[in-house]
Scaffold this motif. Structure first.
Motif, PDB file in Angstrom:
ATOM      1  N   ILE A   2     -15.066   0.902  -4.756  1.00 40.88           N
ATOM      2  CA  ILE A   2     -13.600   0.865  -4.732  1.00 40.88           C
ATOM      3  C   ILE A   2     -13.257  -0.176  -3.671  1.00 40.88           C
ATOM      4  N   THR A   3     -12.520  -1.199  -4.042  1.00 38.56           N
ATOM      5  CA  THR A   3     -12.193  -2.209  -3.032  1.00 38.56           C
ATOM      6  C   THR A   3     -11.207  -1.601  -2.025  1.00 38.56           C
ATOM      7  N   ILE A   4     -11.215  -2.171  -0.846  1.00 37.48           N
ATOM      8  CA  ILE A   4     -10.273  -1.710   0.191  1.00 37.48           C
ATOM      9  C   ILE A   4      -8.856  -1.897  -0.352  1.00 37.48           C
ATOM     10  N   ARG A   5      -8.639  -3.021  -1.031  1.00 38.96           N
ATOM     11  CA  ARG A   5      -7.319  -3.320  -1.603  1.00 38.96           C
ATOM     12  C   ARG A   5      -6.870  -2.219  -2.558  1.00 38.96           C
ATOM     13  N   ASP A   6      -7.748  -1.801  -3.464  1.00 41.56           N
ATOM     14  CA  ASP A   6      -7.383  -0.754  -4.427  1.00 41.56           C
ATOM     15  C   ASP A   6      -7.157   0.572  -3.718  1.00 41.56           C
ATOM     16  N   PHE A   7      -8.004   0.862  -2.745  1.00 40.00           N
ATOM     17  CA  PHE A   7      -7.844   2.108  -1.989  1.00 40.00           C
ATOM     18  C   PHE A   7      -6.440   2.151  -1.368  1.00 40.00           C
ATOM     19  N   LEU A   8      -6.033   1.011  -0.784  1.00 44.08           N
ATOM     20  CA  LEU A   8      -4.758   0.981  -0.065  1.00 44.08           C
ATOM     21  C   LEU A   8      -3.543   0.990  -0.988  1.00 44.08           C
ATOM     22  N   LEU A   9      -3.785   0.778  -2.292  1.00 42.59           N
ATOM     23  CA  LEU A   9      -2.657   0.914  -3.226  1.00 42.59           C
ATOM     24  C   LEU A   9      -2.275   2.378  -3.373  1.00 42.59           C
ATOM     25  N   LYS A  10      -3.267   3.245  -3.211  1.00 44.16           N
ATOM     26  CA  LYS A  10      -3.017   4.674  -3.421  1.00 44.16           C
ATOM     27  C   LYS A  10      -2.902   5.458  -2.119  1.00 44.16           C
ATOM     28  N   HIS A  11      -3.603   4.995  -1.096  1.00 37.69           N
ATOM     29  CA  HIS A  11      -3.674   5.795   0.133  1.00 37.69           C
ATOM     30  C   HIS A  11      -3.332   4.955   1.348  1.00 37.69           C
TER      31      HIS A  11
END
Ligand code: AMP
Length: 468
Positions: A281-290
Motif C-alpha cells: 500500500i503506497t504511503i500516498r494511498d494510505f493517506l487518502l483514507k487515513h
C-alpha cells in the motif's frame, strides 16, 4: 543511560560507554534511503518513522545528532522502470525523490539533517573504487565491471554471521556475472551499456554499484568511522556486510560503525510488504483514507526490531486507541473547575520516569506508549472524581508536549481522514440521482461508497462522508 541493540555484537550496549565513546556527545547517524523509481509504501514508512523517532529521542537526550540519508538515484531498477515508462532515468529518479520527500514531510519524518543523492558523489565513489583496486580488494572484468573480491577481506560475514562460503549461496541483489571470482563478489563499478546513464572514470564510462554509494557518501561527511548505521533487516546482508568490507578494506580502521541498527519488517499476512510481491500500500494511498498521525502511532506501538503485521483490523484498533488519547487531551485542555486542592505531581513524575526508562532501553516505544496510556487511565479516574486541578492539567499537557517532540502523533490538528477525490465525485453523482428522483440509482451509489469504506450521512447542511 541510553542503550541500543547492536546487530553486530548481538547485545544492547550503552551509548557513550568507555568501549563506545563518543566525540563530544556527537552522534553521526546514517540510514539507508530509498531507491527512487516509484512511490514508497508503508513498509518503507515503518523503517523511516522508526529511525525518525530514534533520532528525535537521541536529540531529546541532548546528543548532537547529524542524520544523513542517501537517495539511490541510479540503479538497475531505475533504468528498467525508466525504459518501461519512456522517460529518462534522471527525470524518473528526480520525480520520485520529490514524492518521497513529500511523503516524509506528511509523516512528520523531520529529523533528517541531509539527503544525499548518489549521483552527486561520483568523484568520491570513483576514489573509493580506485583505492580498493590499489589494495587488491577489487578486480576488473573487461567489458563488465569492477568487482569486490570477498575472499580478500578476512572478516567478511562478521555482521550477518555468514561465512564467505555462505555468501556464495545468496545472490540477492548481488550482481550476476559468470566471470566473477566468487559468486558472492559484488559490483563496485559497472561499465556502461548502450543507452544507460554513465559517468567518466579512469576505467572508462560507467556507473556505480549499489553498495559503494553509501560508503562514499558516509566517508565524505563522517570520515572512515562513525556512530550509527541503520536500515531494515534485509539490508544486513549483503548490503551492510559489503559496506564494512569496502570501508574497512580501504581505511584499515575498525569498526566502520559503532552501532548497527535494523528494523523489523512491516508484513501483510506474515509476508514482507514489497514492490516485487505486489502486496503493498503506497504511503500516498494510505493517506487518502487515513491520517498520517495514525500511521506513526501504529508503527510506534511495536518495537522497532519486531515485525508489524498490517491489517485493517489492527489499524482500526490503533485508531480507537488514538481516540482515547484525543478525548483525554481534550478534557485536560478544557478543564474548567478546579475543586481538588492537592496536586497530582507523583502521577506526572511517574509517567515521565516510565516513559524515559522505556525509551532508554533500546527505544522501547511499546512500553513508552503503555506509560502514556497509564497516564490516560489514571488521569481519567482522577477527572471523574474531580480530583485533578488546573496545575495538574498544565503539567500533564507540558509532559505530553515533551513526549510529542519525540512521537509526534498527539498534537496534530489533522484528525479526520482526507476524502479521496473519487469519493467526492461519487457523492456528487448520488446527489444528482436524488435531485432527479432516481432513488434506486442513488442507493446503488451509496452502496458503492460504503464498499469503499465510507458512509454517507445526510445532515441539515447536506450529505457528508464519514470513514467507516
Ligand atoms: P528500498 O527502496 O527497497 O531500497 O528500501 C528502502 C528502505 O526501506 C530499506 O531500509 C528497506 O530495507 C526498507 N524496507 C523495504 N520494505 C520494507 C518493509 N516491508 N518493512 C520495513 N522496511 C522496509
Amino acid at each position: 543511560m541510553t542503550s541500543l541493540y547492536n546487530t553486530c555484537s548481538r547485545k544492547k550496549e550503552i551509548i557513550g560507554s568507555p568501549s563506545h565513546s563518543l566525540r563530544a556527545n556527537k552522534i553521526n547517524l546514517f540510514v539507508c534511503g530509498p531507491t527512487v523509481y516509484d512511490f514508497s509504501h508503508i513498509g518503507h514508512a515503518r523503517t523511516y518513522i522508526a529511525f525518525d523517532v530514534i533520532a528525535r529521542y537521541l536529540k531529546a537526550k541532548k546528543f548532537d545528532v547529524f542524520y544523513l540519508q542517501n537517495i539511490t538515484d541510479i540503479d538497475d531498477k531505475i533504468i528498467k522502470r525508466a525504459a518501461e515508462t519512456q522517460i529518462s532515468p534522471k527525470s524518473l529518479a528526480k520525480r520520485f525523490e520529490q514524492e518521497y520527500i513529500k511523503d516524509m514531510e506528511e509523516l512528520k519524518v523531520l529529523s533528517v539533517s541531509k539527503y544525499a543523492r548518489a549521483t552527486d558523489y561520483i568523484p568520491e565513489i570513483v576514489s573509493q573504487v580506485h583505492r580498493l583496486l590499489e589494495k587488491e580488494h577489487a578486480y576488473v572484468i573487461p567489458d563488465d565491471g569492477i568487482y569486490y573480491d570477498i575472499s580478500s577481506f578476512k572478516e567478511y560475514g562478521k555482521l550477518s554471521g555468514r561465512t564467505t562460503q555462505q555468501a556464495e549461496d545468496s545472490v540477492s541483489r548481488i550482481d550476476d556475472s559468470v566471470r566473477k571470482r566468487h559468486r558472492g563478489d559484488f559490483a563496485l563499478w559497472k561499465f556502461s551499456k548502450r543507452g544507460e546513464p554513465k559517468w567518466k572514470s579512469p576505467w572508462g564510462w560507467g556507473r556505480p554499484g549499489w553498495h559503494i554509494e553509501d560508503t562514499a557518501i558516509a566517508e565524505k561527511h563522517f570520515g572512515a568511522q562513525y556512530d550509527i548505521h541503520g536500515g531494515a533487516r534485509d539490508l544486513i546482508f549483503p548490503h551492510h556486510e559489503a559496506e564494512i568490507a569496502q570501508m574497512e578494506g580501504i581505511s584499515g580502521k575498525k569498526p566502520l560503525v559503532r552501532y548497527w541498527m535494523h528494523t523489523g519488517f512491516l508484513t501483510i499476512q506474515g509476508e514482507k510488504m514489497s514492490k516485487s510481491l505486489g502486496n503493498f500500500i503506497t504511503i500516498r494511498d494510505f493517506l487518502l483514507k487515513h491520517s498520517s498521525r495514525l500511521l506513526r502511532f501504529f508503527v510506534l506501538k511495536t518495537h522497532y526490531r519486531s515485525p508489524i503485521d498490517y491489517s485493517e483490523e489492527n489499524l482500526a484498533q490503533a485508531e480507537q486507541e488514538l481516540e482515547r488519547i484525543d478525548e483525554f487531551v481534550e478534557k485536560i485542555k478544557t478543564l474548567k473547575s478546579a475543586p481538588a486542592t492537592s496536586k497530582n505531581t507523583k502521577l506526572i513524575q511517574e509517567t515521565k520516569k516510565a516513559f524515559f526508562n522505556a525509551m532508554d532501553d533500546d527505544v522501547n516505544t511499546p512500553k513508552a506508549v503503555a506509560a502514556l496510556f497509564e497516564l490516560v487511565r489514571k488521569g481519567n479516574v482522577l477527572l471523574s472524581k474531580l480530583a485533578l486541578n488546573k496545575d495538574d492539567a498544565r503539567d500533564i499537557l507540558a509532559l505530553l508536549k515533551e513526549i510529542d517532540e519525540i512521537f509526534s502523533f498527539i498534537f496534530w490538528q489533522e484528525k479526520t481522514a482526507k476524502i479521496p477525490q473519487e469519493l467526492t465525485a461519487l457523492l456528487k453523482k448520488r446527489e444528482q440521482y436524488r435531485t432527479d428522483k432516481e432513488w434506486e440509482k442513488a442507493d446503488e451509489v451509496r452502496e458503492l461508497i460504503s464498499e469503499k469504506g465510507w458512509q454517507v450521512e445526510d445532515t441539515d447542511k447536506g450529505p457528508k462522508l464519514k470513514k467507516i
